[in-house]
Design an enzyme around this catalytic site. Sequence first.
Site, PDB file in Angstrom:
ATOM      1  N   LYS A  92       0.818  -1.219   0.000  1.00  6.91           N
ATOM      2  CA  LYS A  92       0.000   0.000   0.000  1.00  6.91           C
ATOM      3  C   LYS A  92       0.856   1.276   0.000  1.00  6.91           C
ATOM      4  CE  LYS A  92      -4.025  -2.133   2.250  1.00  6.91           C
ATOM      5  NZ  LYS A  92      -5.016  -2.015   3.348  1.00  6.91           N
TER       6      LYS A  92
ATOM      7  N   TYR B 262     -12.580  -1.815  -3.679  1.00  8.07           N
ATOM      8  CA  TYR B 262     -13.083  -1.892  -2.303  1.00  8.07           C
ATOM      9  C   TYR B 262     -14.610  -1.761  -2.243  1.00  8.07           C
ATOM     10  CZ  TYR B 262      -8.443  -1.899  -0.133  1.00  8.07           C
ATOM     11  OH  TYR B 262      -7.179  -2.250   0.294  1.00  8.07           O
TER      12      TYR B 262
ATOM     13  N   ASN C 206      -2.035   0.349   6.693  1.00 12.58           N
ATOM     14  CA  ASN C 206      -1.513  -0.888   7.286  1.00 12.58           C
ATOM     15  C   ASN C 206      -0.660  -1.705   6.305  1.00 12.58           C
ATOM     16  OD1 ASN C 206      -3.594  -1.786   5.719  1.00 12.58           O
ATOM     17  ND2 ASN C 206      -4.771  -2.702   7.379  1.00 12.58           N
TER      18      ASN C 206
ATOM     19  N   HIS D 168      -2.359  -5.338   1.572  1.00 10.75           N
ATOM     20  CA  HIS D 168      -3.660  -5.988   1.383  1.00 10.75           C
ATOM     21  C   HIS D 168      -3.404  -7.436   1.014  1.00 10.75           C
ATOM     22  CE1 HIS D 168      -7.645  -6.965  -0.267  1.00 10.75           C
ATOM     23  NE2 HIS D 168      -6.970  -7.570  -1.226  1.00 10.75           N
TER      24      HIS D 168
ATOM     25  N   GLU E  30      -9.816 -10.708  -7.557  1.00 12.75           N
ATOM     26  CA  GLU E  30      -8.878  -9.589  -7.396  1.00 12.75           C
ATOM     27  C   GLU E  30      -7.699  -9.706  -8.372  1.00 12.75           C
ATOM     28  OE1 GLU E  30     -10.002  -8.839  -2.695  1.00 12.75           O
ATOM     29  OE2 GLU E  30      -8.001  -9.552  -3.193  1.00 12.75           O
TER      30      GLU E  30
HETATM   31  P1  GDP Z   1      -8.130  -6.538   5.814  1.00 15.82           P
HETATM   32  O1  GDP Z   1      -8.746  -7.691   5.076  1.00 15.82           O
HETATM   33  O2  GDP Z   1      -7.312  -6.977   7.008  1.00 15.82           O
HETATM   34  O3  GDP Z   1      -7.328  -5.622   4.895  1.00 15.82           O
HETATM   35  O4  GDP Z   1      -9.305  -5.661   6.442  1.00 15.82           O
HETATM   36  P2  GDP Z   1     -10.756  -5.196   5.891  1.00 15.82           P
HETATM   37  O5  GDP Z   1     -11.127  -5.955   4.647  1.00 15.82           O
HETATM   38  O6  GDP Z   1     -11.688  -5.230   7.056  1.00 15.82           O
HETATM   39  O7  GDP Z   1     -10.536  -3.654   5.529  1.00 15.82           O
HETATM   40  C1  GDP Z   1      -9.958  -3.258   4.317  1.00 15.82           C
HETATM   41  C2  GDP Z   1      -9.017  -2.102   4.594  1.00 15.82           C
HETATM   42  O8  GDP Z   1      -9.764  -0.979   5.052  1.00 15.82           O
HETATM   43  C3  GDP Z   1      -7.994  -2.340   5.705  1.00 15.82           C
HETATM   44  O9  GDP Z   1      -6.859  -3.067   5.298  1.00 15.82           O
HETATM   45  C4  GDP Z   1      -7.651  -0.919   6.121  1.00 15.82           C
HETATM   46  O10 GDP Z   1      -6.735  -0.314   5.182  1.00 15.82           O
HETATM   47  C5  GDP Z   1      -8.997  -0.231   6.012  1.00 15.82           C
HETATM   48  N1  GDP Z   1      -9.744  -0.260   7.289  1.00 15.82           N
HETATM   49  C6  GDP Z   1     -10.279  -1.336   7.935  1.00 15.82           C
HETATM   50  N2  GDP Z   1     -10.876  -0.979   9.079  1.00 15.82           N
HETATM   51  C7  GDP Z   1     -10.718   0.376   9.165  1.00 15.82           C
HETATM   52  C8  GDP Z   1     -11.141   1.356  10.138  1.00 15.82           C
HETATM   53  O11 GDP Z   1     -11.780   1.043  11.141  1.00 15.82           O
HETATM   54  N3  GDP Z   1     -10.799   2.640   9.868  1.00 15.82           N
HETATM   55  C9  GDP Z   1     -10.090   3.022   8.758  1.00 15.82           C
HETATM   56  N4  GDP Z   1      -9.790   4.318   8.564  1.00 15.82           N
HETATM   57  N5  GDP Z   1      -9.691   2.126   7.821  1.00 15.82           N
HETATM   58  C10 GDP Z   1      -9.989   0.831   8.029  1.00 15.82           C
END
Ligand code: GDP
Length: 140
Positions: free
Chosen positions: A11, A51, A114, A117, A128
């Site tokens: 990222k 997303y 973070n 992905h 994807e």
């Molecule tokens: P992943 O599968 O671990 O990447 O997590 P998710 O699919 O739940 O979320 C997708 C991405 O959205 C995450 O990797 C973060 O970059 C972002 N994200 C997830 N939860 C949060 C949150 O609570 N706040 C914010 N600002 N970004 C989030």
Amino acid sequence: MATERTFSIIKPDATRRNLVGKITARLEEAGLRVIAQRRIHMTQTQAEAFYGVHRERPFFRDLVTFMTSGPVVVQVLEGEDAVAKNRAVMGATDPKKAEPGTIRAEFAESIEANSVHGSDSAENAAAEIAFFFAGVDIVG
Ligand code: GDP
């Protein structure tokens, strides 16, 4: 366990800090092979589509802004049990909750920025991969 493919993104927070090599080394050390790779700057349209499942989440707009804030490296990874293996080496979404030694524990800046992905299922991995790569660009 079968050889499997998964999709990874390094990222913008990680490309900005020049961490592409260090993160890729972690993936390789975990037994994952990079079989396709490209550095791109995602458009808003691409990030919104990628997303799309998060469209209703409160952080959706921030996430799209972040993912388009700089270059990313998109990768196809191959290996035994690649989807689960990549998720394990990535660590939890929130770096504060990520296991020590995982990519996110070590490199992530925040729950949003973070660093990586990774697909969460084989089915999503296939979708994807197809979103970013043509079959001829994947060399297993
Ligand atoms: P992943 O599968 O671990 O990447 O997590 P998710 O699919 O739940 O979320 C997708 C991405 O959205 C995450 O990797 C973060 O970059 C972002 N994200 C997830 N939860 C949060 C949150 O609570 N706040 C914010 N600002 N970004 C989030």
